[in-house]
Write a protein that holds these residues in place. Structure first.
Motif, PDB file in Angstrom:
ATOM      1  N   SER A  23       0.819  -1.214   0.000  1.00  0.00           N
ATOM      2  CA  SER A  23       0.000   0.000   0.000  1.00  0.00           C
ATOM      3  C   SER A  23       0.850   1.261   0.000  1.00  0.00           C
ATOM      4  O   SER A  23       0.333   2.362  -0.119  1.00  0.00           O
ATOM      5  N   GLN A  24       2.189   1.081   0.150  1.00  0.00           N
ATOM      6  CA  GLN A  24       3.099   2.223   0.188  1.00  0.00           C
ATOM      7  C   GLN A  24       3.682   2.465  -1.206  1.00  0.00           C
ATOM      8  O   GLN A  24       4.343   1.596  -1.772  1.00  0.00           O
ATOM      9  N   MET A  25       3.442   3.667  -1.740  1.00  0.00           N
ATOM     10  CA  MET A  25       3.853   3.963  -3.105  1.00  0.00           C
ATOM     11  C   MET A  25       5.361   3.927  -3.275  1.00  0.00           C
ATOM     12  O   MET A  25       5.867   3.567  -4.338  1.00  0.00           O
ATOM     13  N   PHE A  26       6.129   4.267  -2.212  1.00  0.00           N
ATOM     14  CA  PHE A  26       7.588   4.273  -2.365  1.00  0.00           C
ATOM     15  C   PHE A  26       8.103   2.853  -2.603  1.00  0.00           C
ATOM     16  O   PHE A  26       9.060   2.646  -3.359  1.00  0.00           O
ATOM     17  N   LEU A  27       7.459   1.834  -2.009  1.00  0.00           N
ATOM     18  CA  LEU A  27       7.860   0.458  -2.249  1.00  0.00           C
ATOM     19  C   LEU A  27       7.408  -0.010  -3.631  1.00  0.00           C
ATOM     20  O   LEU A  27       8.115  -0.751  -4.307  1.00  0.00           O
ATOM     21  N   VAL A  28       6.235   0.437  -4.052  1.00  0.00           N
ATOM     22  CA  VAL A  28       5.733   0.097  -5.395  1.00  0.00           C
ATOM     23  C   VAL A  28       6.701   0.606  -6.461  1.00  0.00           C
ATOM     24  O   VAL A  28       7.112  -0.135  -7.368  1.00  0.00           O
ATOM     25  N   ASN A  29       7.087   1.881  -6.350  1.00  0.00           N
ATOM     26  CA  ASN A  29       7.996   2.472  -7.333  1.00  0.00           C
ATOM     27  C   ASN A  29       9.379   1.840  -7.264  1.00  0.00           C
ATOM     28  O   ASN A  29      10.019   1.583  -8.294  1.00  0.00           O
ATOM     29  N   PHE A  30       9.860   1.591  -6.048  1.00  0.00           N
ATOM     30  CA  PHE A  30      11.175   0.979  -5.874  1.00  0.00           C
ATOM     31  C   PHE A  30      11.234  -0.384  -6.552  1.00  0.00           C
ATOM     32  O   PHE A  30      12.160  -0.682  -7.319  1.00  0.00           O
ATOM     33  N   GLY A  31      10.249  -1.234  -6.278  1.00  0.00           N
ATOM     34  CA  GLY A  31      10.237  -2.565  -6.866  1.00  0.00           C
ATOM     35  C   GLY A  31      10.148  -2.532  -8.381  1.00  0.00           C
ATOM     36  O   GLY A  31      10.813  -3.311  -9.073  1.00  0.00           O
ATOM     37  N   THR A  32       9.356  -1.608  -8.912  1.00  0.00           N
ATOM     38  CA  THR A  32       9.188  -1.513 -10.364  1.00  0.00           C
ATOM     39  C   THR A  32      10.482  -1.069 -11.038  1.00  0.00           C
ATOM     40  O   THR A  32      10.879  -1.631 -12.070  1.00  0.00           O
ATOM     41  N   VAL A  33      11.152  -0.063 -10.467  1.00  0.00           N
ATOM     42  CA  VAL A  33      12.396   0.434 -11.061  1.00  0.00           C
ATOM     43  C   VAL A  33      13.483  -0.634 -11.034  1.00  0.00           C
ATOM     44  O   VAL A  33      14.205  -0.838 -12.023  1.00  0.00           O
ATOM     45  N   ILE A  34      13.598  -1.350  -9.908  1.00  0.00           N
ATOM     46  CA  ILE A  34      14.598  -2.417  -9.819  1.00  0.00           C
ATOM     47  C   ILE A  34      14.305  -3.517 -10.848  1.00  0.00           C
ATOM     48  O   ILE A  34      15.219  -4.030 -11.516  1.00  0.00           O
ATOM     49  N   ALA A  35      13.046  -3.887 -11.004  1.00  0.00           N
ATOM     50  CA  ALA A  35      12.684  -4.921 -11.982  1.00  0.00           C
ATOM     51  C   ALA A  35      13.056  -4.488 -13.394  1.00  0.00           C
ATOM     52  O   ALA A  35      13.587  -5.280 -14.184  1.00  0.00           O
ATOM     53  N   LEU A  36      12.782  -3.223 -13.723  1.00  0.00           N
ATOM     54  CA  LEU A  36      13.163  -2.702 -15.040  1.00  0.00           C
ATOM     55  C   LEU A  36      14.670  -2.759 -15.232  1.00  0.00           C
ATOM     56  O   LEU A  36      15.175  -3.138 -16.299  1.00  0.00           O
ATOM     57  N   GLY A  37      15.421  -2.390 -14.194  1.00  0.00           N
ATOM     58  CA  GLY A  37      16.880  -2.389 -14.277  1.00  0.00           C
ATOM     59  C   GLY A  37      17.448  -3.783 -14.464  1.00  0.00           C
ATOM     60  O   GLY A  37      18.355  -4.001 -15.286  1.00  0.00           O
ATOM     61  N   LEU A  38      16.933  -4.748 -13.719  1.00  0.00           N
ATOM     62  CA  LEU A  38      17.425  -6.118 -13.841  1.00  0.00           C
ATOM     63  C   LEU A  38      17.126  -6.688 -15.224  1.00  0.00           C
ATOM     64  O   LEU A  38      17.958  -7.398 -15.811  1.00  0.00           O
ATOM     65  N   PHE A  39      15.962  -6.379 -15.750  1.00  0.00           N
ATOM     66  CA  PHE A  39      15.613  -6.861 -17.094  1.00  0.00           C
ATOM     67  C   PHE A  39      16.561  -6.266 -18.132  1.00  0.00           C
ATOM     68  O   PHE A  39      17.037  -6.972 -19.036  1.00  0.00           O
ATOM     69  N   ALA A  40      16.858  -4.968 -18.002  1.00  0.00           N
ATOM     70  CA  ALA A  40      17.766  -4.318 -18.953  1.00  0.00           C
ATOM     71  C   ALA A  40      19.156  -4.939 -18.880  1.00  0.00           C
ATOM     72  O   ALA A  40      19.798  -5.192 -19.911  1.00  0.00           O
ATOM     73  N   ILE A  41      19.625  -5.198 -17.670  1.00  0.00           N
ATOM     74  CA  ILE A  41      20.953  -5.801 -17.504  1.00  0.00           C
ATOM     75  C   ILE A  41      20.992  -7.198 -18.118  1.00  0.00           C
ATOM     76  O   ILE A  41      21.960  -7.574 -18.801  1.00  0.00           O
ATOM     77  N   TYR A  42      19.957  -7.981 -17.886  1.00  0.00           N
ATOM     78  CA  TYR A  42      19.925  -9.342 -18.427  1.00  0.00           C
ATOM     79  C   TYR A  42      19.953  -9.331 -19.955  1.00  0.00           C
ATOM     80  O   TYR A  42      20.733 -10.059 -20.583  1.00  0.00           O
ATOM     81  N   VAL A  43      19.108  -8.512 -20.552  1.00  0.00           N
ATOM     82  CA  VAL A  43      19.025  -8.463 -22.015  1.00  0.00           C
ATOM     83  C   VAL A  43      20.372  -8.071 -22.612  1.00  0.00           C
ATOM     84  O   VAL A  43      20.850  -8.685 -23.582  1.00  0.00           O
TER      85      VAL A  43
END
Length: 681
Positions: A235-255
């Motif tokens: 329910s905390q937006m800072f955790l929502v944004n944090f998790g989303t940004v990290i997921a995007l970063g990991l996907f970019a690194i993998y590709v």
């Protein structure tokens, strides 16, 4: 009228409220300091050419600085200080941005040097570092496109992505070089350097190494992304944004790691680096000892793991959530020092706390409810200063406003309250008086007060006790009234509770996602549900053990779950499955190539090759996070320390506990392979 209203104002309490908390019992003996509070609007609509809150904060900071200079000039008092929450946020955020830039630069320098020592090639080092930086830039670009808001929890993202990008790069480059060494070893042609391989063989080695590595990386990246995206359930937006940004970063690194990195290595010729220096793959006494332990001493390894888990279980039970305000700031800043002084000397929160009173405010019952709320606050331990709100403001203003004075003097009938309501809600002059205190329908008002809210647990206890008192107070008033607590400090307390829930949720989701993926992989390989469940479970056990050890060490060391360490469970599992899958896949490859050998030999060879790459990746990742210990923010320092522990434990568990538990399955595979070879003969 006017004079009776002025006499009703408690001037003594208002004066005492400006003194330090310890001086309030003996105000005549107080030697200061004195705190004078002003309420300043931060609504951009009240400022010309101010579109966002940052513009407003900058103007308030400039105004406060100019006011301080003016007051010092007029009083000759150099001890005067001005504190504004706008300046506090503005300077704190600016300092954090500056610090993260410095720490990221140091981590980049450290990892570049470490990679060069590992690769002994400027070219390969530049490939990995360059692609990691490109992935970080792509992450921030995607975050901007998706309009994700950056916050304090994201301070570690650049270093985290740097470390993981280097980790993936080491696995890919090391495996490619290992394949090239194997080609020369199996078909000696006098090739002594990496440059001696023709384009066809080099392309074959790069493709083979990239494919072999990508299998483990795709599992690691998938489970990591699932784990971080699970923060979107918070329910905390800072955790929502944090998790989303990290997921995007990991996907970019993998590709980039499995596509552009091999492409660059294919397009440009290799350095004339001697094969023996391109990466040590020879077995040593240590790798042999690990192999012997896996084959001949499995009971001892398991017993040691169980014994170590006992104190860790106790540590987990004592692990607490911590979101103490004082730990979130860099006390080297003057504005932070002022904030801490106000909080400690005056027992005040940095922003007011509020009681939200709902009901028919402008009525006799509303006045009674208001007074009961004030009385409840005044009798509550921990509340400092004088609670103020709508009726206090009206009483203080009646001396300057004859219309208001007459209206307040006629509040003996319902018609008198109706006239006051019409003035405050429909008249522009009346509305200006109570714009910040009374909602436009007259059904909601706020009472502001102060309390010491630096300690998170104390704030939670305070909120629970006061909420219960206010609920009892509201039920004693005739009519429909409610009294609810609100305020920034209380919101932070709620965040702390949600941090704990998010830590459990993300760790559980990652754990069971990993188990499911491992079972699917083993089923595809063995075509047996029983074997798939057993093998997947055995690979999964060391990962869960690592998480338990990490949380246990945090509990024993007195660390707390906060906005940074909340991610440690998911990260430990993500990196742990990366190491585990790399290691198990290599063990199974060794069994396929040499089914006649033993568990000790397979384990020793795997540790000497893949284990070395894992060690290099672990050292680089841990080194990157070690830079966080230079931060002025305690949560970042703790995150760096805990992550180093997590990486170390994941590495040790993968090369000791995992081959011990997986040994019976390796023997089963070898027996099956030998039987198949016998049938073919």
């Amino acid at each position: 009228g006017t004079y009776s209203g002025l006499q009703n104002i408690d001037h003594r309490s208002n004066i005492i409220a400006t003194m330090p908390a310890e001086d309030k019992q003996s105000p005549w003996e107080s030697d200061g300091p004195i705190l004078i509070s002003l309420v300043v609007s931060t609504d951009p609509e009240n400022y010309e050419n101010a579109e966002i809150i940052g513009d407003v904060q900058q103007r308030i900071v400039d105004w406060a600085d100019a006011s301080l200079v003016e007051m010092k000039n007029s009083t000759d008092d150099e001890n005067l200080r001005v504190f504004s929450f706008s300046a506090f946020q503005y300077e704190q955020n600016a300092n954090i941005g500056k610090e993260i830039g410095i720490l990221t630069s140091l981590a980049l320098l450290f990892l570049t040097v470490l990679l060069y020592i590992k690769f002994r090639s400027v070219r390969d080092t530049a490939y990995v570092i360059g692609l990691t930086i490109l992935a970080i830039a792509a992450t921030y670009g995607a975050a901007g496109i998706f309009r994700l808001t950056f916050n304090a929890a994201m301070n570690s993202i650049p270093i985290l992505l740097l470390a993981i990008g280097v980790d993936y790069g080491i696995h890919v480059v090391t495996r490619i070089r290992e394949v090239m060494q194997d080609i020369e070893r199996n078909n000696p042609q006098g090739r002594t350097t990496l440059k001696d391989f023709d384009n066809e063989l080099r392309l074959k080695a790069i493709r083979s190494g990239a494919v072999l590595t990508s299998a483990a990386l795709v599992i690691a990246i998938f489970t990591d992304m699932v784990g971080f995206l699970s923060f979107r359930l918070s329910s905390q937006m800072f955790l929502v944004n944090f998790g989303t940004v990290i997921a995007l970063g990991l996907f970019a690194i993998y590709v980039l790691s499995i596509s552009l990195l091999p492409a660059l290595m294919t397009a440009l010729p290799s350095k004339a680096l001697p094969l023996e220096k391109s990466g040590a793959m020879n077995e040593t006494k240590l790798t042999n000892a690990i192999g012997q332990m896996a084959e001949h001493k499995p009971a001892l390894v398991i017993l040691v793991a169980l014994v170590l888990s006992l104190p860790m279980a106790y540590g987990m039970s004592s692990l607490e959530v911590g979101f103490d305000t004082v730990d979130q700031f860099d006390d080297s800043l003057e504005v932070v020092q002022d904030f801490l002084m106000i909080a400690e000397e005056f027992q005040s929160s940095p922003t007011p706390l509020y009681v939200v009173l709902e009901g028919n405010i402008l009525s006799a019952e509303g006045v009674l409810a208001y007074n009961i709320a004030i009385e409840t606050l005044s009798n509550t331990e921990g509340v400092t200063g004088v609670p103020t709100g709508l009726w206090d403001t009206l009483e203080s203003e009646r001396g300057k406003n004859s219309v208001l004075d007459n209206l307040l003097s006629n509040l003996t009938t319902s018609e008198g309250f109706d006239q006051l309501e019409a003035y405050l809600l429909e008249n522009s002059s009346g509305r200006d008086l109570v714009d910040l205190l009374l909602y436009t329908d007259g059904q909601q008002t706020i009472i502001s007060f102060q309390a010491n809210t630096l300690d998170w647990q104390a704030t939670v206890d305070f909120e629970e006790a006061l909420s219960e008192s206010l609920e009892d107070a509201s039920s004693s008033v005739e009519g429909t009234f409610s009294m609810e607590l609100s305020g920034r400090a209380l919101i932070l307390a709620q965040i702390s509770a949600d941090v704990a829930i998010s830590a459990i949720t993300s760790t559980a989701i990652v754990a069971f996602t990993i188990l499911f993926v491992l079972i699917v992989i083993q089923f595809v390989r063995t075509q047996s549900i029983t074997q798939a469940v057993l093998r997947g479970g055995v690979i999964w056990i060391p990962l869960i053990t690592v998480v338990m050890w990490v949380y246990g060490i945090m509990g024993l060391a007195g660390y707390q779950l906060n906005s940074q360490t909340v991610t440690i469970g998911a990260l430990a599992l993500g990196l742990g499955v990366d190491y585990a899958v790399h290691y198990v896949i290599r063990l199974e490859e060794e069994v396929e190539m040499h089914p006649q050998k033993t568990v000790a030999q397979w384990t020793s060879k795997t540790t000497a090759t893949t284990g070395r790459a894992m060690l290099g990746a672990a050292i680089s990742t841990a080194g990157g996070f070690a830079i966080l210990n230079l931060s002025g923010l305690l949560p970042l320092r703790l995150f760096g320390q805990v992550f180093i522990v997590a990486i170390s434990l994941a590495m040790v568990s993968s090369v000791t506990l995992l081959p011990t538990l997986y040994g019976p399955f390796l023997r089963h595979d070898a027996k099956q392979l030998l039987a198949d070879e016998t049938e073919q003969e």
